[in-house]
Scaffold this motif. Structure first.
Motif, PDB file in Angstrom:
ATOM      1  N   ALA A  35      92.054   4.938 -21.723  1.00 14.45           N
ATOM      2  CA  ALA A  35      91.696   3.589 -22.172  1.00 14.45           C
ATOM      3  C   ALA A  35      92.541   2.515 -21.492  1.00 14.45           C
ATOM      4  O   ALA A  35      92.079   1.386 -21.308  1.00 14.45           O
ATOM      5  CB  ALA A  35      91.820   3.483 -23.686  1.00 14.45           C
ATOM      6  N   TYR A  42      84.606   2.278 -21.953  1.00 13.69           N
ATOM      7  CA  TYR A  42      85.029   3.588 -22.444  1.00 13.69           C
ATOM      8  C   TYR A  42      83.862   4.164 -23.228  1.00 13.69           C
ATOM      9  O   TYR A  42      83.511   3.659 -24.292  1.00 13.69           O
ATOM     10  CB  TYR A  42      86.256   3.455 -23.352  1.00 13.69           C
ATOM     11  CG  TYR A  42      86.888   4.774 -23.704  1.00 13.69           C
ATOM     12  CD1 TYR A  42      88.075   5.168 -23.101  1.00 13.69           C
ATOM     13  CD2 TYR A  42      86.300   5.642 -24.630  1.00 13.69           C
ATOM     14  CE1 TYR A  42      88.664   6.388 -23.411  1.00 13.69           C
ATOM     15  CE2 TYR A  42      86.870   6.858 -24.936  1.00 13.69           C
ATOM     16  CZ  TYR A  42      88.058   7.220 -24.328  1.00 13.69           C
ATOM     17  OH  TYR A  42      88.633   8.433 -24.632  1.00 13.69           O
ATOM     18  N   GLU A  71      87.504   4.549 -31.870  1.00 14.62           N
ATOM     19  CA  GLU A  71      88.368   3.563 -32.522  1.00 14.62           C
ATOM     20  C   GLU A  71      89.703   3.442 -31.795  1.00 14.62           C
ATOM     21  O   GLU A  71      90.196   2.336 -31.563  1.00 14.62           O
ATOM     22  CB  GLU A  71      88.599   3.947 -33.986  1.00 14.62           C
ATOM     23  CG  GLU A  71      89.493   2.962 -34.720  1.00 14.62           C
ATOM     24  CD  GLU A  71      89.678   3.329 -36.178  1.00 14.62           C
ATOM     25  OE1 GLU A  71      89.671   2.400 -37.007  1.00 14.62           O
ATOM     26  OE2 GLU A  71      89.831   4.530 -36.498  1.00 14.62           O
ATOM     27  N   LYS A  74      89.536   1.466 -28.584  1.00 11.84           N
ATOM     28  CA  LYS A  74      89.438   0.023 -28.842  1.00 11.84           C
ATOM     29  C   LYS A  74      90.771  -0.548 -29.334  1.00 11.84           C
ATOM     30  O   LYS A  74      91.170  -1.633 -28.920  1.00 11.84           O
ATOM     31  CB  LYS A  74      88.329  -0.243 -29.870  1.00 11.84           C
ATOM     32  CG  LYS A  74      88.104  -1.697 -30.177  1.00 11.84           C
ATOM     33  CD  LYS A  74      87.621  -2.475 -28.975  1.00 11.84           C
ATOM     34  CE  LYS A  74      86.116  -2.432 -28.917  1.00 11.84           C
ATOM     35  NZ  LYS A  74      85.579  -3.362 -27.901  1.00 11.84           N
ATOM     36  N   THR A  77      93.166  -0.763 -26.291  1.00  7.90           N
ATOM     37  CA  THR A  77      92.810  -1.833 -25.360  1.00  7.90           C
ATOM     38  C   THR A  77      91.671  -2.633 -26.006  1.00  7.90           C
ATOM     39  O   THR A  77      90.492  -2.340 -25.781  1.00  7.90           O
ATOM     40  CB  THR A  77      92.370  -1.246 -23.994  1.00  7.90           C
ATOM     41  OG1 THR A  77      93.362  -0.314 -23.552  1.00  7.90           O
ATOM     42  CG2 THR A  77      92.200  -2.339 -22.949  1.00  7.90           C
ATOM     43  N   PRO A  78      92.010  -3.637 -26.815  1.00  5.62           N
ATOM     44  CA  PRO A  78      91.005  -4.353 -27.609  1.00  5.62           C
ATOM     45  C   PRO A  78      89.856  -4.976 -26.812  1.00  5.62           C
ATOM     46  O   PRO A  78      88.748  -5.092 -27.327  1.00  5.62           O
ATOM     47  CB  PRO A  78      91.820  -5.427 -28.335  1.00  5.62           C
ATOM     48  CG  PRO A  78      93.196  -4.854 -28.411  1.00  5.62           C
ATOM     49  CD  PRO A  78      93.371  -4.068 -27.130  1.00  5.62           C
ATOM     50  N   ASP A  79      90.095  -5.371 -25.566  1.00  5.92           N
ATOM     51  CA  ASP A  79      89.040  -5.996 -24.769  1.00  5.92           C
ATOM     52  C   ASP A  79      88.153  -4.989 -24.057  1.00  5.92           C
ATOM     53  O   ASP A  79      87.186  -5.370 -23.396  1.00  5.92           O
ATOM     54  CB  ASP A  79      89.647  -6.950 -23.737  1.00  5.92           C
ATOM     55  CG  ASP A  79      90.315  -8.138 -24.400  1.00  5.92           C
ATOM     56  OD1 ASP A  79      89.764  -8.636 -25.409  1.00  5.92           O
ATOM     57  OD2 ASP A  79      91.376  -8.569 -23.931  1.00  5.92           O
ATOM     58  N   VAL A  81      85.257  -2.462 -23.457  1.00  8.82           N
ATOM     59  CA  VAL A  81      83.917  -2.265 -24.013  1.00  8.82           C
ATOM     60  C   VAL A  81      83.801  -0.787 -24.379  1.00  8.82           C
ATOM     61  O   VAL A  81      84.045   0.089 -23.559  1.00  8.82           O
ATOM     62  CB  VAL A  81      82.824  -2.652 -22.997  1.00  8.82           C
ATOM     63  CG1 VAL A  81      81.438  -2.293 -23.527  1.00  8.82           C
ATOM     64  CG2 VAL A  81      82.905  -4.140 -22.668  1.00  8.82           C
ATOM     65  N   THR A  82      83.450  -0.504 -25.634  1.00  7.73           N
ATOM     66  CA  THR A  82      83.259   0.879 -26.066  1.00  7.73           C
ATOM     67  C   THR A  82      81.775   1.144 -26.250  1.00  7.73           C
ATOM     68  O   THR A  82      81.021   0.285 -26.702  1.00  7.73           O
ATOM     69  CB  THR A  82      84.035   1.175 -27.365  1.00  7.73           C
ATOM     70  OG1 THR A  82      83.749   0.165 -28.331  1.00  7.73           O
ATOM     71  CG2 THR A  82      85.532   1.236 -27.109  1.00  7.73           C
ATOM     72  N   ASP A 108      84.330  -0.733 -34.397  1.00  4.59           N
ATOM     73  CA  ASP A 108      84.155  -1.781 -33.388  1.00  4.59           C
ATOM     74  C   ASP A 108      83.542  -1.298 -32.073  1.00  4.59           C
ATOM     75  O   ASP A 108      83.879  -1.803 -31.003  1.00  4.59           O
ATOM     76  CB  ASP A 108      85.497  -2.488 -33.136  1.00  4.59           C
ATOM     77  CG  ASP A 108      85.311  -3.891 -32.597  1.00  4.59           C
ATOM     78  OD1 ASP A 108      84.210  -4.457 -32.747  1.00  4.59           O
ATOM     79  OD2 ASP A 108      86.267  -4.415 -31.989  1.00  4.59           O
ATOM     80  N   VAL A 109      82.619  -0.334 -32.151  1.00  2.00           N
ATOM     81  CA  VAL A 109      81.902   0.081 -30.944  1.00  2.00           C
ATOM     82  C   VAL A 109      80.977  -1.063 -30.529  1.00  2.00           C
ATOM     83  O   VAL A 109      80.314  -1.675 -31.361  1.00  2.00           O
ATOM     84  CB  VAL A 109      81.109   1.390 -31.191  1.00  2.00           C
ATOM     85  CG1 VAL A 109      80.175   1.704 -30.029  1.00  2.00           C
ATOM     86  CG2 VAL A 109      82.084   2.541 -31.409  1.00  2.00           C
ATOM     87  N   ASP A 110      80.939  -1.349 -29.226  1.00  2.00           N
ATOM     88  CA  ASP A 110      80.191  -2.488 -28.698  1.00  2.00           C
ATOM     89  C   ASP A 110      78.753  -2.167 -28.308  1.00  2.00           C
ATOM     90  O   ASP A 110      77.868  -3.006 -28.439  1.00  2.00           O
ATOM     91  CB  ASP A 110      80.888  -3.039 -27.442  1.00  2.00           C
ATOM     92  CG  ASP A 110      82.293  -3.489 -27.724  1.00  2.00           C
ATOM     93  OD1 ASP A 110      82.468  -4.412 -28.540  1.00  2.00           O
ATOM     94  OD2 ASP A 110      83.231  -2.919 -27.125  1.00  2.00           O
TER      95      ASP A 110
END
Length: 186
Positions: A35, A42, A71, A74, A77-79, A81-82, A108-110
């Motif tokens: 990540a 990811y 999870e 994310k 590495t909060p930014d 894209v998952t 928070d999967v994108d």
């Protein structure tokens, strides 16, 4: 895997990199290594609903373990894209699909993709149901309503579905231009 992703990014600045990862048997240290490698997307596939995990997936994989992997990527590495994928046609119910989508949003999967399971050989599980294109369209709308940034849904969609690449590329490039994407090295 981390070295490979770092080398890809270093070889061509501006290259967008997606990694479809295993669950690393739940080793979150390995998830963090990938990540934080500088990749942009990811991806790890949850494959199916919770009830069908043991029947559909390798016994070493699991529903909660997949959620934990997504999870952790994310959080690390909060930014980033998952992304994940769900195959339909194993006999899952609408309530189970919705519960899976809800669990994915909670971590928070994108991006989510839906595709039709197709039996690759006689030795694999049989298809229980061929989902109609209209049902795939309904899941696309429902996913978007739940807050996924992108949903690809159709009988021939796979986790590597190409139609979403343009959308994801533009989303990531816009974040970079605004200075919103920060890659943390670990």
């Amino acid at each position: 895997m981390r070295e490979l992703k770092e080398n890809e990014k270093n070889a061509a600045r501006g290259l967008l990199v997606e990694a479809l990862t295993p669950d690393f048997r739940g080793d979150l240290t390995l998830v963090s290594l990938v990540a934080t490698s500088g990749l942009d997307v990811y991806a790890h596939n949850i494959e199916t609903v919770e009830r069908l995990q043991r029947r559909v997936r390798d016994r070493r994989a699991g529903y909660q373990q997949s959620l934990d992997v997504l999870e952790h990527a994310k959080i690390t590495t909060p930014d980033l894209v998952t992304k994940t994928s769900i195959m339909l046609g194993f006999g899952e119910t609408d309530d189970e699909i919705y519960a899976t989508l809800k669990a994915l949003r909670e971590v928070d999967v994108d991006v989510v993709t839906f595709g039709q399971y197709l039996q690759p050989s006689k030795g694999h599980l049989k298809v229980t149901e061929f989902v109609t294109p209209e049902r795939f369209d309904e899941w696309k709308v429902r996913g978007e309503e739940m807050g996924f940034k992108y949903v690809a849904s159709g009988p021939l969609v796979r986790s590597s579905y190409k139609a979403g690449e343009f959308f994801l590329e533009n989303m990531i490039r816009k974040k970079r231009e605004k200075g919103e994407v920060v890659v943390e090295k670990g």
